[in-house]
Design a protein around this motif. Structure first.
Motif, PDB file in Angstrom:
ATOM      1  N   HIS A 105      70.317  51.979  19.711  1.00  0.00           N
ATOM      2  CA  HIS A 105      70.354  51.723  18.272  1.00  0.00           C
ATOM      3  C   HIS A 105      70.337  52.995  17.434  1.00  0.00           C
ATOM      4  O   HIS A 105      70.967  53.060  16.376  1.00  0.00           O
ATOM      5  CB  HIS A 105      69.170  50.838  17.872  1.00  0.00           C
ATOM      6  CG  HIS A 105      69.301  49.416  18.307  1.00  0.00           C
ATOM      7  ND1 HIS A 105      70.143  48.523  17.691  1.00  0.00           N
ATOM      8  CD2 HIS A 105      68.696  48.725  19.306  1.00  0.00           C
ATOM      9  CE1 HIS A 105      70.054  47.338  18.266  1.00  0.00           C
ATOM     10  NE2 HIS A 105      69.183  47.430  19.260  1.00  0.00           N
ATOM     11  N   PHE A 106      69.594  53.997  17.873  1.00  0.00           N
ATOM     12  CA  PHE A 106      69.360  55.170  17.019  1.00  0.00           C
ATOM     13  C   PHE A 106      69.831  56.484  17.633  1.00  0.00           C
ATOM     14  O   PHE A 106      69.608  57.533  17.038  1.00  0.00           O
ATOM     15  CB  PHE A 106      67.856  55.306  16.732  1.00  0.00           C
ATOM     16  CG  PHE A 106      67.230  54.080  16.144  1.00  0.00           C
ATOM     17  CD1 PHE A 106      67.562  53.639  14.877  1.00  0.00           C
ATOM     18  CD2 PHE A 106      66.288  53.353  16.869  1.00  0.00           C
ATOM     19  CE1 PHE A 106      66.969  52.512  14.334  1.00  0.00           C
ATOM     20  CE2 PHE A 106      65.690  52.224  16.334  1.00  0.00           C
ATOM     21  CZ  PHE A 106      66.037  51.802  15.061  1.00  0.00           C
ATOM     22  N   LYS A 107      70.457  56.440  18.845  1.00  0.00           N
ATOM     23  CA  LYS A 107      70.695  57.632  19.646  1.00  0.00           C
ATOM     24  C   LYS A 107      69.326  58.205  20.035  1.00  0.00           C
ATOM     25  O   LYS A 107      68.357  57.460  20.070  1.00  0.00           O
ATOM     26  CB  LYS A 107      71.586  58.615  18.901  1.00  0.00           C
ATOM     27  CG  LYS A 107      72.906  57.958  18.434  1.00  0.00           C
ATOM     28  CD  LYS A 107      73.902  58.955  17.984  1.00  0.00           C
ATOM     29  CE  LYS A 107      75.176  58.251  17.495  1.00  0.00           C
ATOM     30  NZ  LYS A 107      75.799  57.389  18.527  1.00  0.00           N
ATOM     31  N   ALA A 108      69.206  59.489  20.283  1.00  0.00           N
ATOM     32  CA  ALA A 108      67.920  60.032  20.738  1.00  0.00           C
ATOM     33  C   ALA A 108      67.220  60.787  19.617  1.00  0.00           C
ATOM     34  O   ALA A 108      66.398  61.656  19.864  1.00  0.00           O
ATOM     35  CB  ALA A 108      68.115  60.938  21.936  1.00  0.00           C
ATOM     36  N   ASN A 109      67.563  60.456  18.383  1.00  0.00           N
ATOM     37  CA  ASN A 109      67.055  61.204  17.239  1.00  0.00           C
ATOM     38  C   ASN A 109      65.530  61.170  17.162  1.00  0.00           C
ATOM     39  O   ASN A 109      64.924  60.115  17.055  1.00  0.00           O
ATOM     40  CB  ASN A 109      67.622  60.642  15.934  1.00  0.00           C
ATOM     41  CG  ASN A 109      69.117  60.839  15.838  1.00  0.00           C
ATOM     42  OD1 ASN A 109      69.677  61.639  16.570  1.00  0.00           O
ATOM     43  ND2 ASN A 109      69.770  60.128  14.942  1.00  0.00           N
ATOM     44  N   GLY A 110      64.933  62.346  17.198  1.00  0.00           N
ATOM     45  CA  GLY A 110      63.486  62.446  17.024  1.00  0.00           C
ATOM     46  C   GLY A 110      62.679  61.926  18.192  1.00  0.00           C
ATOM     47  O   GLY A 110      61.470  61.747  18.070  1.00  0.00           O
ATOM     48  N   LEU A 111      63.318  61.680  19.335  1.00  0.00           N
ATOM     49  CA  LEU A 111      62.627  61.063  20.466  1.00  0.00           C
ATOM     50  C   LEU A 111      62.094  62.122  21.420  1.00  0.00           C
ATOM     51  O   LEU A 111      62.790  63.069  21.777  1.00  0.00           O
ATOM     52  CB  LEU A 111      63.601  60.145  21.209  1.00  0.00           C
ATOM     53  CG  LEU A 111      62.995  59.115  22.164  1.00  0.00           C
ATOM     54  CD1 LEU A 111      62.111  58.150  21.409  1.00  0.00           C
ATOM     55  CD2 LEU A 111      64.109  58.357  22.881  1.00  0.00           C
ATOM     56  N   SER A 112      60.836  61.957  21.824  1.00  0.00           N
ATOM     57  CA  SER A 112      60.239  62.833  22.817  1.00  0.00           C
ATOM     58  C   SER A 112      59.696  61.972  23.946  1.00  0.00           C
ATOM     59  O   SER A 112      58.763  61.187  23.740  1.00  0.00           O
ATOM     60  CB  SER A 112      59.110  63.660  22.196  1.00  0.00           C
ATOM     61  OG  SER A 112      58.444  64.426  23.163  1.00  0.00           O
ATOM     62  N   LYS A 113      60.304  62.088  25.128  1.00  0.00           N
ATOM     63  CA  LYS A 113      59.978  61.203  26.239  1.00  0.00           C
ATOM     64  C   LYS A 113      60.169  59.767  25.762  1.00  0.00           C
ATOM     65  O   LYS A 113      61.244  59.380  25.369  1.00  0.00           O
ATOM     66  CB  LYS A 113      58.567  61.480  26.742  1.00  0.00           C
ATOM     67  CG  LYS A 113      58.397  62.891  27.286  1.00  0.00           C
ATOM     68  CD  LYS A 113      57.002  63.155  27.799  1.00  0.00           C
ATOM     69  CE  LYS A 113      56.880  64.570  28.328  1.00  0.00           C
ATOM     70  NZ  LYS A 113      55.504  64.876  28.785  1.00  0.00           N
ATOM     71  N   ASN A 114      59.113  58.954  25.769  1.00  0.00           N
ATOM     72  CA  ASN A 114      59.257  57.574  25.303  1.00  0.00           C
ATOM     73  C   ASN A 114      58.514  57.338  23.991  1.00  0.00           C
ATOM     74  O   ASN A 114      58.023  56.238  23.745  1.00  0.00           O
ATOM     75  CB  ASN A 114      58.744  56.589  26.362  1.00  0.00           C
ATOM     76  CG  ASN A 114      59.713  56.455  27.513  1.00  0.00           C
ATOM     77  OD1 ASN A 114      60.884  56.780  27.394  1.00  0.00           O
ATOM     78  ND2 ASN A 114      59.224  55.991  28.646  1.00  0.00           N
ATOM     79  N   LYS A 115      58.455  58.365  23.176  1.00  0.00           N
ATOM     80  CA  LYS A 115      57.717  58.236  21.922  1.00  0.00           C
ATOM     81  C   LYS A 115      58.546  58.751  20.760  1.00  0.00           C
ATOM     82  O   LYS A 115      59.152  59.834  20.835  1.00  0.00           O
ATOM     83  CB  LYS A 115      56.387  58.989  22.003  1.00  0.00           C
ATOM     84  CG  LYS A 115      55.439  58.670  20.865  1.00  0.00           C
ATOM     85  CD  LYS A 115      54.029  59.139  21.181  1.00  0.00           C
ATOM     86  CE  LYS A 115      53.351  58.230  22.208  1.00  0.00           C
ATOM     87  NZ  LYS A 115      51.938  58.584  22.430  1.00  0.00           N
ATOM     88  N   ALA A 116      58.591  57.964  19.685  1.00  0.00           N
ATOM     89  CA  ALA A 116      59.254  58.367  18.448  1.00  0.00           C
ATOM     90  C   ALA A 116      58.176  58.671  17.410  1.00  0.00           C
ATOM     91  O   ALA A 116      57.165  57.962  17.326  1.00  0.00           O
ATOM     92  CB  ALA A 116      60.167  57.256  17.942  1.00  0.00           C
ATOM     93  N   TYR A 117      58.406  59.722  16.643  1.00  0.00           N
ATOM     94  CA  TYR A 117      57.447  60.106  15.610  1.00  0.00           C
ATOM     95  C   TYR A 117      58.062  59.921  14.227  1.00  0.00           C
ATOM     96  O   TYR A 117      59.250  60.149  14.027  1.00  0.00           O
ATOM     97  CB  TYR A 117      57.007  61.558  15.794  1.00  0.00           C
ATOM     98  CG  TYR A 117      56.111  61.757  16.989  1.00  0.00           C
ATOM     99  CD1 TYR A 117      54.771  61.390  16.934  1.00  0.00           C
ATOM    100  CD2 TYR A 117      56.614  62.282  18.179  1.00  0.00           C
ATOM    101  CE1 TYR A 117      53.941  61.562  18.047  1.00  0.00           C
ATOM    102  CE2 TYR A 117      55.792  62.460  19.281  1.00  0.00           C
ATOM    103  CZ  TYR A 117      54.462  62.094  19.207  1.00  0.00           C
ATOM    104  OH  TYR A 117      53.640  62.254  20.299  1.00  0.00           O
ATOM    105  N   THR A 118      57.221  59.506  13.310  1.00  0.00           N
ATOM    106  CA  THR A 118      57.653  59.293  11.936  1.00  0.00           C
ATOM    107  C   THR A 118      57.045  60.378  11.048  1.00  0.00           C
ATOM    108  O   THR A 118      56.118  61.084  11.454  1.00  0.00           O
ATOM    109  CB  THR A 118      57.201  57.916  11.416  1.00  0.00           C
ATOM    110  OG1 THR A 118      55.767  57.920  11.260  1.00  0.00           O
ATOM    111  CG2 THR A 118      57.587  56.810  12.371  1.00  0.00           C
ATOM    112  N   GLU A 119      57.578  60.496   9.829  1.00  0.00           N
ATOM    113  CA  GLU A 119      56.983  61.420   8.864  1.00  0.00           C
ATOM    114  C   GLU A 119      57.093  60.799   7.471  1.00  0.00           C
ATOM    115  O   GLU A 119      58.191  60.509   6.996  1.00  0.00           O
ATOM    116  CB  GLU A 119      57.647  62.790   8.893  1.00  0.00           C
ATOM    117  CG  GLU A 119      56.915  63.800   8.023  1.00  0.00           C
ATOM    118  CD  GLU A 119      57.275  65.240   8.341  1.00  0.00           C
ATOM    119  OE1 GLU A 119      56.424  66.123   8.140  1.00  0.00           O
ATOM    120  OE2 GLU A 119      58.419  65.483   8.790  1.00  0.00           O
TER     121      GLU A 119
END
Length: 449
Positions: A195-209
């Protein structure tokens, strides 16, 4: 002054004791989230002494210091740090957010775009696919940019009055949104990338700001090309977000008819127990018996039209809307006469010269969004205090809901406590949903008792 030896840190510490200072942490990677980043160097400007220092930690032009020394640089004077919310991941020193010094006065972040050098612009274009590029951009160019940023901060600092309201708001908003951001969202890797490509992804965790510097104060939330404040409910993208716990689930608690209840609280109107839209609908349609499904839907539409678009004379006969319209008129009168109004709860100023194309209802909606954020800040702070004793975390915030990564081992007692804290003992009722992912959420309000 470039500080490259540990014994030279005493010079910095001594200067910090003489008065307030402004700090710029420059991160190694301009595109990575702070949870996946490091500090390249810190620029420190002593406001009282008019001295500046560079403390390198990962820059290739310098002999680098140990990052642990950051926490030694404390002061009894105020420290203003650019992007404090990010810096909190690296240091626990007492400080204030530099952007908020500008936002409190202008309702905008520090305007720092002009401080970019041509070297920074070209560097980011050339090396946008590389990592940690700020570590090898020449330190002289970084210093040039930092001085430009410092000068812009000082423009706002000269007119700044650090009030109790500022201190309370600044602490609540930076500390609590940092706590949410550092938790991250566990994802199903394949579905997220789909859905989002790998944007902002680290391993299996996404971070928001969270951007806490919108005009009204209602945070937006985007990172890595993903708008986490408005995830599509229909295209399956929410299936990407799952629990990090082996025995866990995602849990959403959202407020019921939040804005009408919030307005009632602000204007001092006591709503009766029960369903708000049913209460208003019976007055709209002159009924004593329960509304039909169509009437209930129409009631919600009418309520939101009146609150956000303006209250018609016919509806102003209803006591709640009569009192609301009176409040709006009084608010507008004060705004025109004094050039400022303050939020009811935390007394944050909204300045006329910073808000453009205003009218009575637009001002009311700005105040409502600002008040919503302030009520929520106190609530989130209480929730974070509660969760210190548990494994469960807040992982996502929208204006009328919280999403939790719930560890089942925390037990049903936590659900009851969360509902009690969020609803402020029933003042703002909440509904609860749960599921194995953020899409498959089922109502479970009736099961929490």
């Amino acid at each position: 002054m470039l500080i490259e030896k540990e014994k030279e840190l005493q010079k910095v510490l001594d200067v910090l004791q003489d008065g307030p200072s402004f700090w710029i942490p420059m991160y190694s990677d301009p595109f990575q989230h702070f949870m996946n980043n490091s500090i390249s160097f810190i620029y420190i400007y002593s406001i009282s002494k008019d001295l500046d220092f560079i403390l390198p930690f990962n820059h290739t032009d310098c002999f680098n210091l140990n990052i642990e020394h950051i926490n030694d640089l404390t002061s009894q004077h105020d420290i203003y740090i650019l992007a404090k919310k990010r810096f909190a991941n690296f240091s626990s020193i007492k400080c204030y957010d530099a952007d908020m010094v500008a936002w409190w006065q202008s309702h905008k972040m520090l305007p720092l775009d002009d401080s970019n050098t041509s070297a920074h612009d070209m560097w980011n274009r050339w090396w946008h696919n590389e990592t940690n590029t700020h570590n090898w951009l020449p330190i002289t160019k970084h210093i040039e940019r930092c001085i430009g940023m410092r000068n812009k901060f000082m423009e706002y600092y000269q007119t700044f009055d650090k009030t109790n309201a500022f201190e309370e708001y600044e602490s609540l908003v930076t500390d609590n949104f940092y706590a949410i951001e550092r938790s991250g969202l566990e994802v199903d890797y394949n579905k997220f990338v789909d859905h989002f490509k790998a944007n902002g992804l680290s391993k299996n965790k996404a971070y928001t700001e969270y951007n806490i510097y919108t005009t009204t104060g209602r945070p937006s939330n985007k990172f890595g090309g993903v708008n986490y404040a408005a995830l599509n409910k229909e295209d399956g993208c929410r299936e990407s977000f799952v629990s990090r716990w082996e025995k866990g689930m995602l849990l959403e608690m959202d407020f019921d008819a939040y804005h009408p209840r919030l307005i009632a609280d602000i204007i001092g109107y006591e709503l009766p127990p029960g369903n708000v839209h049913e209460y208003f609908g019976r007055q709209y349609f002159g009924k004593k018996e329960p509304l039909s499904e169509q009437e209930y839907d129409d009631s919600k539409k009418i309520t939101f039209r009146l609150l956000y678009g303006g209250i018609d004379d016919d509806f102003a006969k209803i006591p709640f809307f009569k009192k609301t319209r009176s409040f709006i008129r009084s608010l507008w009168s004060n705004f025109k006469e004094n050039g400022v109004v303050v939020t009811p709860l935390m007394k944050r100023p909204l300045y006329k010269n910073c808000l453009h194309d205003m009218n009575p209802n637009k001002l009311f909606n700005y105040l409502l969004q600002a008040s919503e954020t302030e009520y929520n800040l106190h609530m989130i702070n209480d929730v974070n205090d509660l969760l210190c004793e548990y494994n469960t975390n807040i992982i996502l915030y929208t204006y009328d809901s919280l999403l939790f990564d719930y560890n089942i081992a925390d037990g049903k007692e936590l659900l009851i406590k969360l509902r009690e804290v969020m609803s402020q003992s029933g003042r703002f009722p909440v509904k609860t949903k749960a599921g194995v992912n953020y899409h498959a959420m089922m109502d479970m309000s009736s099961r929490i008792s």
